[in-house]
Scaffold this motif. Structure first.
Motif: not given
Length: 68
Positions: A1, A6, A46-47, A49-50, A54
């Motif tokens: 990210m 972030a 957000s988790f 998306y991360k 990845r």
């Protein structure tokens, strides 16, 4: 990210937590419930998306390794 993204997620998450603390201290249960649900939704987003970013980066690296 990327770092700015972030950092933005961290700032927005902190604002949500501050809002929860404010609504607890001012005894506003409906706003507390609303801000808690928004915070949980934002943290989940957000988790996710991360994790998506990845997985995308790992698949690109795997394709590059196969092409060598």
């Amino acid at each position: 990210m990327q770092r700015p993204l972030a950092f933005g997620f961290a700032i927005i998450g902190t604002v949500f937590l501050l809002a929860i603390a404010y609504f607890i201290s001012s005894r506003q249960p409906w706003m507390l419930l609303a801000s808690t649900l928004l915070a949980l939704g934002f943290f989940g987003f957000s988790f996710a998306y991360k994790a998506r970013m990845r997985r995308k980066q790992e698949s690109e690296q795997n394709q590059d390794a196969k092409n060598l």
